[in-house]
Design a protein around this motif. Structure first.
Motif, PDB file in Angstrom:
ATOM      1  N   PRO A  21      38.222  36.886  35.366  1.00 50.14           N
ATOM      2  CA  PRO A  21      38.774  38.085  34.742  1.00 50.14           C
ATOM      3  C   PRO A  21      37.658  39.078  34.396  1.00 50.14           C
ATOM      4  O   PRO A  21      36.589  38.661  33.948  1.00 50.14           O
ATOM      5  CB  PRO A  21      39.441  37.536  33.472  1.00 50.14           C
ATOM      6  N   ALA A  22      37.931  40.356  34.635  1.00 53.95           N
ATOM      7  CA  ALA A  22      36.911  41.381  34.320  1.00 53.95           C
ATOM      8  C   ALA A  22      37.635  42.683  34.012  1.00 53.95           C
ATOM      9  O   ALA A  22      38.545  43.074  34.757  1.00 53.95           O
ATOM     10  CB  ALA A  22      35.967  41.572  35.504  1.00 53.95           C
ATOM     11  N   GLY A  23      37.232  43.348  32.943  1.00 48.81           N
ATOM     12  CA  GLY A  23      37.862  44.614  32.559  1.00 48.81           C
ATOM     13  C   GLY A  23      39.351  44.403  32.352  1.00 48.81           C
ATOM     14  O   GLY A  23      39.770  43.448  31.684  1.00 48.81           O
ATOM     15  N   LYS A  24      40.172  45.277  32.984  1.00 45.01           N
ATOM     16  CA  LYS A  24      41.613  45.071  32.808  1.00 45.01           C
ATOM     17  C   LYS A  24      42.189  44.089  33.830  1.00 45.01           C
ATOM     18  O   LYS A  24      43.351  43.699  33.755  1.00 45.01           O
ATOM     19  CB  LYS A  24      42.356  46.409  32.850  1.00 45.01           C
ATOM     20  N   ARG A  25      41.379  43.675  34.811  1.00 46.69           N
ATOM     21  CA  ARG A  25      41.872  42.748  35.828  1.00 46.69           C
ATOM     22  C   ARG A  25      41.754  41.308  35.310  1.00 46.69           C
ATOM     23  O   ARG A  25      40.740  40.628  35.521  1.00 46.69           O
ATOM     24  CB  ARG A  25      41.060  42.923  37.121  1.00 46.69           C
ATOM     25  N   VAL A  26      42.759  40.886  34.559  1.00 42.02           N
ATOM     26  CA  VAL A  26      42.675  39.571  33.899  1.00 42.02           C
ATOM     27  C   VAL A  26      43.889  38.695  34.169  1.00 42.02           C
ATOM     28  O   VAL A  26      43.866  37.493  33.897  1.00 42.02           O
ATOM     29  CB  VAL A  26      42.559  39.726  32.356  1.00 42.02           C
ATOM     30  N   ARG A  27      44.961  39.276  34.714  1.00 42.49           N
ATOM     31  CA  ARG A  27      46.227  38.540  34.682  1.00 42.49           C
ATOM     32  C   ARG A  27      46.380  37.547  35.841  1.00 42.49           C
ATOM     33  O   ARG A  27      45.799  37.724  36.915  1.00 42.49           O
ATOM     34  CB  ARG A  27      47.391  39.526  34.659  1.00 42.49           C
ATOM     35  N   ILE A  28      47.162  36.498  35.567  1.00 47.16           N
ATOM     36  CA  ILE A  28      47.491  35.482  36.576  1.00 47.16           C
ATOM     37  C   ILE A  28      48.993  35.565  36.816  1.00 47.16           C
ATOM     38  O   ILE A  28      49.770  35.560  35.852  1.00 47.16           O
ATOM     39  CB  ILE A  28      47.145  34.056  36.077  1.00 47.16           C
ATOM     40  N   LEU A  29      49.407  35.649  38.074  1.00 48.42           N
ATOM     41  CA  LEU A  29      50.836  35.614  38.401  1.00 48.42           C
ATOM     42  C   LEU A  29      51.174  34.273  39.041  1.00 48.42           C
ATOM     43  O   LEU A  29      50.512  33.841  39.999  1.00 48.42           O
ATOM     44  CB  LEU A  29      51.205  36.749  39.368  1.00 48.42           C
TER      45      LEU A  29
END
Ligand SMILES: Cc1ncc(COP(=O)(O)O)c(C=O)c1O
Length: 433
Positions: A121-129
């Motif tokens: 995860p980095a910055g706003k790119r953190v989510r898992i789908l």
């Protein structure tokens, strides 16, 4: 050509007589019920024991007795490179290059090791789908990894629910959701086949959509390895892991597997390292600096668990002989026949259950899951008393599965059309009572 099905013993026997894989049934040990083999439809949970397993295991015990530590190099199947014996077979099973696969550890361990490298995860790119109801161990892995990065699983792990009134996901909805999450998405991680519904996901479409969104894409193939035709390399999947005790028939808790696409082999990735991942030519120099191998083997931690691998070797030998193309072709026919028998019986009894697994053979593997409207547990118990081995999952009121589910998986290596027919007769009687 798909065959026209008939719910008769003569038809089932005709289909078995025409089955090019029929002799493989004799290579397995079946538990007995009243002196006859049970109807074993639980290969999605624990595959049956190959008859070759005991000899394979004994060979290693004998070599241990004969050579002691020297068996690492002197054994008939030397222990030092033991995991390498699986590269070609596993590559064929999951559609990979031999350097992209490795047999190691357990499934959840492998998922964690791969998430360490591929969930960044980095910055706003953190989510898992992920899909709704991934296997609980995957949920625990996702949540604990997210927490390890100091994030809150509640905001970070997104699980996709089917549309209202539906039990499985539509590919177009998954692709759309990936697009919507866009640059917030770090990872897409689905089961290749969902353990509960038996839905097989379109892994190519999911991988493409995930990559378009800039995310990493991985799969838990516990219910897909040895079940579906896979092409992990061709799909460009980043990573995958699987267990070997279900469709791969390698025994309880046996050694699991992992795939890492070759484009990641030379990348500098975060990793939890161990000596078996170190360059094998220099491993015994015992240098403190870790030099990863340029292959999936770099994710190994420990030396090979030879006893569980011995059984794995005997089990994969059967896959090499049968071939995934033939297995998949039979599986579509066998599960198609089971679906036909189930629908015939359900209609005759006023539809006491619904098959929630997709009807389209491309969206399922061996397994069919039945949502039983009433008295599902009693029906399951009656089947068990009559020599049928299927499994029962309690209702989950937080989802669309508000009644219990009976899962069943006829496996092309050892189940027959006659098994399906006989099962139908027992189910019919159970519903009458
Ligand atoms: C889809 C799936 N993922 C993960 C697991 C956990 O496997 P293990 O106990 O081998 O880590 C299972 C076990 O059945 C499973 O079905």
């Amino acid at each position: 050509m798909p065959q026209t099905h008939q719910n008769t013993l003569a038809h089932a026997r005709e289909r078995d007589a025409a089955d090019p894989l029929r002799s493989f049934r004799d290579e397995f040990l079946f538990p007995q019920h009243n002196g006859n083999p049970v109807i074993y439809f639980t290969g999605n949970s624990l595959g049956l024991q190959p008859k070759g397993a005991a000899a394979a295991l004994k060979q290693e015990l004998d070599d241990w007795a004969r050579y002691g530590v020297e068996a690492h190099f002197q054994a008939k199947h030397p222990w030092y490179p033991y995991h390498e014996f699986f590269s070609e077979s596993l590559a064929r099973i999951v559609g990979a290059e031999p350097t992209e696969v490795v047999a190691m550890n357990g499934l959840t361990t492998n998922l964690h090791l791969l998430l360490v490298s591929f969930y960044r995860p980095a910055g706003k790119r953190v989510r898992i789908l992920c899909e709704e109801r991934p296997f609980p161990s995957d949920t625990y892995a996702f949540h604990s990894q997210v927490e390890f990065h100091g994030l809150d699983p509640k905001d970070t792990v997104v699980s996709m629910k089917p549309r209202a009134g539906e039990h499985t996901l539509r590919t177009e909805d998954i692709v759309k959701r990936i697009g919507e999450l866009g640059d917030e998405l770090a990872l897409v991680c689905f089961g290749g086949v969902n353990f509960l519904t038996g839905q097989a996901f379109d892994m190519q479409a999911i991988t493409d959509a995930g990559h378009r969104a800039g995310a990493v894409v991985g799969f838990d193939l516990a219910h897909a390895a040895g079940n579906l035709k896979l092409d992990l390399h061709g799909w460009n999947t980043d990573f995958a892991c699987w267990c070997s005790y279900k469709y791969l028939n390698s025994g309880p808790g046996s050694v699991a597997g992992a795939f890492v696409h070759e484009r990641h082999h030379r990348e500098k990735l975060p990793r939890f390292a161990g000596w078996w991942g170190h360059d094998k030519n220099e491993r015994f120099l015992m240098e403190p600096e870790f030099k990863p191998m340029a292959s999936a083997e770099a994710w190994q931690l420990s030396n090979a668990p030879v006893f569980s691998m011995a059984v794995h070797r005997a089990a994969l030998d059967l896959f090499d002989r049968a071939g995934m193309d033939a297995l998949r072709a039979k599986s579509e026919e066998l599960t198609g026949y089971l679906a036909f028998v189930l629908k015939t019986i359900s209609a005759a009894h006023g539809d006491p259950f619904t098959i929630i697994t997709p009807d389209d053979p491309a969206q399922r593997g061996c397994q069919l899951s039945l949502l039983v409207r009433e008295n599902g547990r009693a029906l399951f118990d009656t089947l068990t008393r009559n020599g049928v081995v299927v499994d029962w999952r309690e209702p989950d009121p937080s989802t669309s599965l508000r009644a219990g589910v009976i899962r069943m998986a006829p496996v092309p290596l050892y189940n027959s059309f006659e098994d399906v027919f006989r099962f139908g007769g027992i189910l019919d009687n159970a519903l009458r009572s």
